[in-house]
Design an enzyme around this catalytic site. Structure first.
Site, PDB file in Angstrom:
ATOM      1  N   GLU A 117      78.509  12.048  13.101  1.00  0.00           N
ATOM      2  CA  GLU A 117      77.108  11.992  12.648  1.00  0.00           C
ATOM      3  C   GLU A 117      76.259  11.304  13.717  1.00  0.00           C
ATOM      4  OE1 GLU A 117      75.166   9.298  11.450  1.00  0.00           O
ATOM      5  OE2 GLU A 117      76.629   7.676  11.620  1.00  0.00           O
ATOM      6  N   GLY A 118      75.047  11.798  13.896  1.00  0.00           N
ATOM      7  CA  GLY A 118      74.205  11.325  14.977  1.00  0.00           C
ATOM      8  C   GLY A 118      73.187  10.276  14.596  1.00  0.00           C
ATOM      9  N   GLN A 119      73.087   9.935  13.317  1.00  0.00           N
ATOM     10  CA  GLN A 119      72.064   8.979  12.891  1.00  0.00           C
ATOM     11  C   GLN A 119      72.314   7.585  13.450  1.00  0.00           C
ATOM     12  OE1 GLN A 119      71.658   8.580   8.693  1.00  0.00           O
ATOM     13  NE2 GLN A 119      69.703   7.522   8.798  1.00  0.00           N
ATOM     14  N   GLY A 138      61.972   5.426   3.752  1.00  0.00           N
ATOM     15  CA  GLY A 138      62.462   4.994   5.061  1.00  0.00           C
ATOM     16  C   GLY A 138      63.116   6.128   5.814  1.00  0.00           C
ATOM     17  N   SER A 139      63.843   5.771   6.888  1.00  0.00           N
ATOM     18  CA  SER A 139      64.415   6.808   7.744  1.00  0.00           C
ATOM     19  C   SER A 139      65.448   7.657   7.011  1.00  0.00           C
ATOM     20  CB  SER A 139      65.057   6.162   8.977  1.00  0.00           C
ATOM     21  OG  SER A 139      66.059   5.233   8.590  1.00  0.00           O
ATOM     22  N   THR A 150      74.099  -1.384   9.308  1.00  0.00           N
ATOM     23  CA  THR A 150      73.845  -0.083   8.696  1.00  0.00           C
ATOM     24  C   THR A 150      74.403  -0.108   7.281  1.00  0.00           C
ATOM     25  OG1 THR A 150      75.922   0.989   9.337  1.00  0.00           O
ATOM     26  CG2 THR A 150      74.166   0.922  10.993  1.00  0.00           C
ATOM     27  N   CYS A 151      74.388   1.051   6.625  1.00  0.00           N
ATOM     28  CA  CYS A 151      74.878   1.100   5.254  1.00  0.00           C
ATOM     29  C   CYS A 151      76.380   0.883   5.169  1.00  0.00           C
ATOM     30  CB  CYS A 151      74.510   2.424   4.587  1.00  0.00           C
ATOM     31  SG  CYS A 151      75.143   3.870   5.453  1.00  0.00           S
ATOM     32  N   SER A 204      82.120   6.386  12.566  1.00  0.00           N
ATOM     33  CA  SER A 204      81.274   6.588  11.388  1.00  0.00           C
ATOM     34  C   SER A 204      82.088   7.059  10.197  1.00  0.00           C
ATOM     35  CB  SER A 204      80.182   7.626  11.689  1.00  0.00           C
ATOM     36  OG  SER A 204      79.291   7.152  12.670  1.00  0.00           O
TER      37      SER A 204
END
Length: 572
Positions: free
Chosen positions: A114-116, A194-195, A49-50, A109
């Site tokens: 956060e739910g992403q 993107g998402s 992820t980022c 996170s």
């Protein structure tokens, strides 16, 4: 179960290292493929992820697995192993399960809750299934992580503890102002489709911006996102798509710009942002690091003069000292780079005293060293060099209110970090989000989520340990059934006069005896095997009943094949 995870995240590494180690989609696929090709690993999945890169694997050797996975992460990230090693963390077996479940719940996170991350875990599993690198262990693990994350969000108020990076980033841009009041009527530019970019566009639309412009390298995706925004029932935002080469022009019209692309280089340079601001205001932006106006090469007007160093007779070369050290020469000169004799003359000058410069010239290097050591010790104790007179204040310059708000959610970054120095611009990026989230309050629900994670880790471990003994139990019952069949066949040969009813009664009686004899031991061994340290019961069962290890392995392979075929139809 020999689950191993090797990774780095915003908690273990600075953003600069995460940025350099970021993995593109093709690099992620190559990493998991090379991992299963390596000797210690049989399954692999990567969660990238980022703000994290984590490699999960089922390994048969711990130390060899750590060495191999660490080397592979370094090779595919392009960051040398020696440089990367201080930032890597390792979790094994139950600790690895606990880590992934915590990640799925948003506890690890950058913005707690956060739910992403659930969508990113789902994508990670889908990628491993597509590449056939996820076997029974990783399928079970990631499927359960998704369920645990959903449970945490449905049963607790963890959503109140944090938001998505997009929401948190917009709050930072608004700088304490209500986001909807801040965003209302503004024009937004979203770079990428993107998402994360889609989430940003939808969040901005719901916040009340008047217009969203979407720019993407693939025009079709930009147009599709713009259409979705325009047709949304809960907003009346205007949305349109533009090609990437129109970004420079759109920046001069936008109030807010969000960028999150998969580009490996900068999408927006400091010069481009400076040009956009100058296009909006008609005035040059503030100076960059070398004193020139960013994007123009022209030096700005000098700051108002101060009284520092203007007194006659000051023994220090004011321009040289102040430019090199950044300190006022009225008693706060830095020790480094200034010889002891000059410091002594300056102290006397501040005290309106006099010093015989001939004596100063005859000072020895040893005496200079002693004086510098004493000054340094005093500075370390007091925090500064003692002074007899307060330094006069330096006139500062105020920073103008921003006219362009930038949110960079990409890793590696899309927007040049030098933009932070431009007047008229406010930039929030992953690094500044990490700093801001460090002080974010934790909701009381976090403790409840931690309890859920602990319970789920225990349940997952028990299920895996119980599943580990199942092939042995199946092999035992298969052997018992073969023994019964053999004895019934022998009885038929010795008593050929039995009719079908009699044979059926005998067969059922023998089966009932075997089932009753095996029931209690097999149930109890499953219970014992599910407890911590219960892995040895499978070996004991195989030894006691002299079971063929290859038969047990065949049962296990058959079960894995059937279960994986069902699992690989798609994650939950």
């Amino acid at each position: 179960m020999s689950l191993l995870v090797v990774g780095l995240s915003h908690r273990s590494a600075p953003v600069s290292v995460l940025e350099r180690a970021a993995l593109a989609a093709d690099a992620q696929a190559k990493l998991v493929q090379d991992t299963v090709a390596a000797e210690p690993a049989t399954e692999a999945a990567v969660l990238a992820t980022c703000n994290r890169i984590e490699l999960y694997a089922d390994v048969d050797k711990f130390h060899a697995g750590v060495a191999e996975l660490s080397t592979l992460v370094a090779q595919h990230s392009g960051v040398g192993l020696e440089e990367l090693t201080p930032y890597l963390y390792v979790h094994y077996e139950d600790r690895a399960v606990h880590h992934l479940f915590s990640v799925a719940c948003g506890l690890d996170s950058m913005v707690v809750g956060e739910g992403q991350i659930l969508g990113q875990i789902k994508d990670s599993l889908a990628r491993a299934q597509e590449l056939h690198t996820a076997g029974r262990l990783l399928n079970d693990l990631f499927q359960q992580a998704l369920r645990v994350g959903k449970r945490a969000h449905s049963e607790t108020g963890i959503d109140r503890a944090g938001q998505s990076l997009v929401t948190f980033g917009l709050e930072q841009l608004a700088a304490g102002t209500d986001v909807q009041a801040w965003a209302k009527g503004r024009k937004a530019l979203v770079i990428g489709a993107g998402s994360m970019s889609s989430l940003a566009a939808a969040t901005l639309a719901r916040a009340g911006v008047a217009e969203v412009v979407v720019a993407n390298r693939t025009q079709d995706r930009a147009e599709r996102l713009a259409q979705i925004l325009s047709e949304a029932a809960d907003t009346d935002v205007r949305a349109r798509a533009v090609p990437m080469d129109a970004v420079a022009l759109e920046l001069t019209r936008a109030d807010i710009a969000v960028s999150c692309t998969g580009a490996t280089g900068l999408v927006l340079t400091a010069a481009a942002i400076a040009g956009a601001v100058e296009g909006r205001t008609g005035e040059p932006t503030a100076a960059d690091g070398d004193g020139r106006t960013a994007g123009t090469g022209v030096r700005p007007a000098p700051l108002p003069p101060t009284s520092i160093g203007t007194d006659d007779g000051c023994p220090l070369e004011v321009s040289a000292v102040q430019g090199a050290t950044g300190f006022s020469v009225m008693g706060e000169a830095a020790v480094a780079g200034i010889d002891a004799a000059t410091l002594e003359q300056h102290g006397a000058w501040v005290d309106n005293g006099t010093v015989d410069r001939r004596d100063a010239a005859r000072r020895t290097p040893e005496a200079d060293a002693e004086l510098i050591t004493a000054l340094a010790a005093t500075a370390a104790t007091a925090g500064r060099i003692p002074e007899r007179r307060r330094p006069e204040p330096v006139t500062g310059t105020s920073r103008p209110a921003p006219v362009l708000f930038l949110l960079d959610l990409a890793m590696p970054r899309d927007i040049d970090a030098a933009v932070h120095r431009l007047a008229g611009v406010r930039l929030v990026d992953i690094e500044s989000l990490a700093e801001a989230s460090a002080d974010a309050p934790m909701a009381a629900d976090v403790d409840q989520v931690r309890r859920i994670v602990g319970d789920e880790v225990a349940a997952f471990g028990a299920a895996q340990r119980a599943a580990h003994i199942t092939p042995t139990v199946v092999a035992l019952r298969t052997m018992a059934a073969d023994v019964v069949a053999s004895e019934i066949a022998r009885l038929d040969g010795r008593l050929p006069g039995l009719d079908d009813r009699q044979r059926g009664e005998i067969r059922q009686a023998v089966h009932r005896v075997v089932d009753k004899l095996l029931h209690a031991p097999t149930v109890r061994v499953k219970q014992l095997a599910a407890e911590p340290g219960g892995a040895g019961y499978a070996d004991a069962l195989r030894t006691l009943f002299d079971l063929d290890p290859e038969t047990v392995a065949a049962v296990s392979r058959a079960g894995d094949s059937t279960e994986n075929e069902a699992r690989n139809r798609g994650p939950a």
